[in-house]
Design a protein around this motif. Sequence first.
Motif, PDB file in Angstrom:
ATOM      1  N   SER A 360       0.832  -1.203   0.000  1.00 10.28           N
ATOM      2  CA  SER A 360       0.000   0.000   0.000  1.00 10.28           C
ATOM      3  C   SER A 360       0.869   1.257   0.000  1.00 10.28           C
ATOM      4  CB  SER A 360      -0.924   0.001   1.215  1.00 10.28           C
ATOM      5  OG  SER A 360      -1.785  -1.110   1.192  1.00 10.28           O
ATOM      6  N   LEU A 361       1.939   1.226   0.781  1.00 11.50           N
ATOM      7  CA  LEU A 361       2.874   2.366   0.792  1.00 11.50           C
ATOM      8  C   LEU A 361       3.519   2.556  -0.574  1.00 11.50           C
ATOM      9  CD1 LEU A 361       4.587   1.680   4.243  1.00 11.50           C
ATOM     10  CD2 LEU A 361       3.036   3.575   3.720  1.00 11.50           C
ATOM     11  N   LYS A 362       3.852   1.458  -1.222  1.00 12.90           N
ATOM     12  CA  LYS A 362       4.447   1.530  -2.568  1.00 12.90           C
ATOM     13  C   LYS A 362       3.430   2.096  -3.558  1.00 12.90           C
ATOM     14  CE  LYS A 362       7.620   0.450  -5.702  1.00 12.90           C
ATOM     15  NZ  LYS A 362       6.927   0.703  -6.949  1.00 12.90           N
ATOM     16  N   ILE A 363       2.182   1.671  -3.462  1.00 16.49           N
ATOM     17  CA  ILE A 363       1.129   2.198  -4.347  1.00 16.49           C
ATOM     18  C   ILE A 363       0.971   3.697  -4.127  1.00 16.49           C
ATOM     19  CG2 ILE A 363      -1.374   2.187  -4.756  1.00 16.49           C
ATOM     20  CD1 ILE A 363      -1.237  -0.883  -4.168  1.00 16.49           C
ATOM     21  N   LEU A 364       0.989   4.126  -2.869  1.00 15.77           N
ATOM     22  CA  LEU A 364       0.887   5.556  -2.561  1.00 15.77           C
ATOM     23  C   LEU A 364       2.059   6.329  -3.143  1.00 15.77           C
ATOM     24  CD1 LEU A 364      -0.327   7.981  -0.988  1.00 15.77           C
ATOM     25  CD2 LEU A 364       1.068   7.257   0.967  1.00 15.77           C
ATOM     26  N   ALA A 365       3.278   5.839  -2.905  1.00 15.42           N
ATOM     27  CA  ALA A 365       4.469   6.540  -3.410  1.00 15.42           C
ATOM     28  C   ALA A 365       4.449   6.622  -4.930  1.00 15.42           C
ATOM     29  CB  ALA A 365       5.728   5.829  -2.923  1.00 15.42           C
ATOM     30  N   ASP A 366       4.048   5.538  -5.600  1.00 15.76           N
ATOM     31  CA  ASP A 366       3.974   5.539  -7.067  1.00 15.76           C
ATOM     32  C   ASP A 366       2.889   6.485  -7.565  1.00 15.76           C
ATOM     33  OD1 ASP A 366       6.007   3.718  -7.149  1.00 15.76           O
ATOM     34  OD2 ASP A 366       4.728   1.982  -7.556  1.00 15.76           O
ATOM     35  N   ALA A 367       1.763   6.533  -6.844  1.00 20.86           N
ATOM     36  CA  ALA A 367       0.669   7.419  -7.253  1.00 20.86           C
ATOM     37  C   ALA A 367       1.098   8.875  -7.162  1.00 20.86           C
ATOM     38  CB  ALA A 367      -0.560   7.172  -6.381  1.00 20.86           C
ATOM     39  N   VAL A 368       1.777   9.218  -6.070  1.00 24.25           N
ATOM     40  CA  VAL A 368       2.249  10.601  -5.913  1.00 24.25           C
ATOM     41  C   VAL A 368       3.316  10.921  -6.947  1.00 24.25           C
ATOM     42  CG1 VAL A 368       3.441  12.199  -4.356  1.00 24.25           C
ATOM     43  CG2 VAL A 368       1.688  10.663  -3.455  1.00 24.25           C
ATOM     44  N   ARG A 369       4.186   9.942  -7.221  1.00 24.13           N
ATOM     45  CA  ARG A 369       5.261  10.139  -8.193  1.00 24.13           C
ATOM     46  C   ARG A 369       4.710  10.407  -9.591  1.00 24.13           C
ATOM     47  NH1 ARG A 369       7.771   5.469  -7.535  1.00 24.13           N
ATOM     48  NH2 ARG A 369       8.983   6.212  -5.750  1.00 24.13           N
ATOM     49  N   SER A 370       3.499   9.912  -9.860  1.00 29.83           N
ATOM     50  CA  SER A 370       2.917  10.071 -11.202  1.00 29.83           C
ATOM     51  C   SER A 370       2.202  11.409 -11.389  1.00 29.83           C
ATOM     52  CB  SER A 370       1.935   8.922 -11.475  1.00 29.83           C
ATOM     53  OG  SER A 370       0.802   9.018 -10.621  1.00 29.83           O
ATOM     54  N   TRP A 371       2.095  12.219 -10.317  1.00 33.80           N
ATOM     55  CA  TRP A 371       1.426  13.513 -10.451  1.00 33.80           C
ATOM     56  C   TRP A 371       2.212  14.406 -11.416  1.00 33.80           C
ATOM     57  CZ3 TRP A 371       0.197  14.843  -4.619  1.00 33.80           C
ATOM     58  CH2 TRP A 371      -0.785  13.958  -4.165  1.00 33.80           C
ATOM     59  N   PRO A 372       1.561  14.925 -12.443  1.00 36.77           N
ATOM     60  CA  PRO A 372       2.290  15.680 -13.475  1.00 36.77           C
ATOM     61  C   PRO A 372       2.571  17.141 -13.103  1.00 36.77           C
ATOM     62  CG  PRO A 372      -0.011  15.514 -14.057  1.00 36.77           C
ATOM     63  CD  PRO A 372       0.154  14.732 -12.793  1.00 36.77           C
ATOM     64  N   PHE A 373       1.862  17.664 -12.112  1.00 38.13           N
ATOM     65  CA  PHE A 373       1.933  19.113 -11.908  1.00 38.13           C
ATOM     66  C   PHE A 373       3.010  19.548 -10.906  1.00 38.13           C
ATOM     67  CE2 PHE A 373      -1.540  17.103  -9.598  1.00 38.13           C
ATOM     68  CZ  PHE A 373      -1.194  17.354  -8.281  1.00 38.13           C
ATOM     69  N   LEU A 374       3.810  18.580 -10.353  1.00 41.38           N
ATOM     70  CA  LEU A 374       4.857  18.968  -9.422  1.00 41.38           C
ATOM     71  C   LEU A 374       6.257  18.799  -9.989  1.00 41.38           C
ATOM     72  CD1 LEU A 374       3.546  17.558  -6.022  1.00 41.38           C
ATOM     73  CD2 LEU A 374       3.717  19.935  -6.700  1.00 41.38           C
ATOM     74  N   GLY A 375       6.436  17.909 -10.925  1.00 40.43           N
ATOM     75  CA  GLY A 375       7.776  17.675 -11.447  1.00 40.43           C
ATOM     76  C   GLY A 375       8.401  16.461 -10.790  1.00 40.43           C
ATOM     77  N   GLY A 376       9.309  15.804 -11.504  1.00 43.92           N
ATOM     78  CA  GLY A 376       9.857  14.521 -11.105  1.00 43.92           C
ATOM     79  C   GLY A 376      10.464  14.462  -9.726  1.00 43.92           C
ATOM     80  N   GLU A 377      11.474  15.284  -9.437  1.00 42.29           N
ATOM     81  CA  GLU A 377      12.194  15.190  -8.169  1.00 42.29           C
ATOM     82  C   GLU A 377      11.315  15.566  -6.990  1.00 42.29           C
ATOM     83  OE1 GLU A 377      16.225  16.969  -6.097  1.00 42.29           O
ATOM     84  OE2 GLU A 377      16.040  16.957  -8.289  1.00 42.29           O
ATOM     85  N   ARG A 378      10.471  16.567  -7.180  1.00 49.97           N
ATOM     86  CA  ARG A 378       9.599  17.014  -6.082  1.00 49.97           C
ATOM     87  C   ARG A 378       8.539  15.949  -5.756  1.00 49.97           C
ATOM     88  NH1 ARG A 378       7.721  22.938  -7.733  1.00 49.97           N
ATOM     89  NH2 ARG A 378       6.853  22.941  -5.613  1.00 49.97           N
ATOM     90  N   THR A 379       7.992  15.304  -6.772  1.00 52.93           N
ATOM     91  CA  THR A 379       7.006  14.246  -6.521  1.00 52.93           C
ATOM     92  C   THR A 379       7.680  13.031  -5.890  1.00 52.93           C
ATOM     93  OG1 THR A 379       7.266  13.461  -8.805  1.00 52.93           O
ATOM     94  CG2 THR A 379       5.417  14.916  -8.356  1.00 52.93           C
ATOM     95  N   GLU A 380       8.918  12.752  -6.273  1.00 57.05           N
ATOM     96  CA  GLU A 380       9.663  11.648  -5.666  1.00 57.05           C
ATOM     97  C   GLU A 380       9.808  11.873  -4.168  1.00 57.05           C
ATOM     98  OE1 GLU A 380      11.865   8.054  -5.736  1.00 57.05           O
ATOM     99  OE2 GLU A 380      10.947   9.037  -7.467  1.00 57.05           O
TER     100      GLU A 380
END
Length: 571
Positions: A360-380
């Motif tokens: 579930s934590l991995k799904i959450l981290a991946d979901a946040v990482r896929s947000w397009p409006f923050l940028g790669g490093e910030r979403t990571e």
Amino acid sequence: MERKFCNKPFFIGIACLIIGLWTSPYFILGEDAHMRIHDNLDSNIAWYKVLKESGQLFAPGDAPIGQIINGELKRNAFYTEFYAMIALFMVFPPVIAYGLSQLITRLLAFIGMYLLLKDFIVKDERAWFIQIGTALTFSLIPYWPSGMLSILGMPLALWAFLHIRAGKAKWFHYLILTGLPFLSSFVLGFFYFLTAMGVVWLIDAIRTRKWNVRFLLAIVYMTGIYLLMDHRLVTSMLLPHEPTNRDVFYESKNSLAATFKLILKNYIFAHNQDRSVHDKLILPFSLLCLVYVIWKKRWKEEKLFLFLHFFHLALSAWYAFWFYEGWQPLKERVGILNSFNFSRFHYFSPVVVYALFALSLKILADAVRSWPFLGGERTERLGKAAAAGLILAQFLILVPYNEQIYYRHSPSFKQFYAEKQFQEIKAYIGKPAEDYRAASIGIHPAIAQYNGFYTLDTYNNIYPLSYKLEFRKIIERELAKDKTIRDYFDHWGGRCYIFTAELGKHYMFSKRSERVIKDLDLNTEQFKKMGGEYILSAVPILNAEENGLALEKVFEDDDSWWRIYLYRVNG
């Protein structure tokens, strides 16, 4: 500097330090430490001391333990001498032995869950903080202490078996299968695990039409070690033996409605022997992630996540239906179904729950990482922060379950066993303990046993049915007054206690209690016939004389949780 304090080895070290701090009170406080009472202080810890002092550690299975129920309790009722818990209590003082068992268990639980997550559950190298954090929280759950790695060792065993199954085993995987039996119980844990491994092997064989011989032999090998270690239990099961209290253990009494309630209860809260403390955060969070996976139609990507959700529910259903009344006629005809508790496949639940937490934590981290409006490093960074926050939250939820906090209002080890007080009682009686028999009312007989008294009452899983029936005659009139204690004793009887209708199923009356027994009705002639001479009561018995009992003396001590009324049977 940032790299130094934000890498995997550093956080593994921090996790081990936290486990050390978690278990440190046993070594710092000693006998002032608090610990679980149910299935622990009231039984197992006293058993270890009785076994140690009996001189029967290496005796045959039918050797009598003379201190308990007139020697009707046999050596095979206790754990094998090869069990690490026994070895610790034979070598160290009880609280130190207990603390070492906690430390060993929690460290190996952390290592096992971390390795399982890293290699098979959450394999993304970027998710190492999820692997470490989840493994740490898993290692801190309030497990059943005397089980050691019976439940918490399953991730380590599964990690080894999965490598063997994949044909990638090293020597240390087999070493784990060799060592774990010495740190866990077969009957109370790994029987169910190895059965599941056998089912996995069978499914593989049917699906691939190949015999994975190494996998099969590994299962047989570990099972063989358990059977050799617990040779007394195996022998007692295979050879003819007299009926025991387990033969009248009628546990399937729930209606269909009660069964469905028990499914829900176990699914949300788990069983008291495998509490995973998942109801407050892990369960709702994983269910939200399940909704997300269904909404996004990530069926293929999250197959394991979906399977574990189903498996968690299935374990609760299996557990609950074992107690469904419809099973009872079959159990009465097939003895092993009545005497062996097959419901305990729920021991898998903690492993399943924390694997779900990691996914579930991995799904959450991946979901946040896929947000397009923050940028790669910030979403990571945001994804990691969100996952880390939930791990921290689960850790904080677990803190109050540390035994020193959770049982702070219960007696400490010293207060519970009250050695000074009970030595004063023995000195007052003034006879060798083996020359008379005692029983307790309102307190656990394990306390008297721990202090060297020879008792007619006990708490043990298996003892002769004939003794139970003889003991029942002492309390038969009290049982007739109250259906709850009557069913409890007749349909189980593991607690072979002097039950009274006025006290019910309660045996923890402290010296602050104002309870009294007004209308006791014991068969004291039967008590004397069985060798009984003294009753240690935690509450006053107002009609003692009517029962042929004489109050000898009341004992109190500042370091004791109890006030003990010593009664002697007249004549």
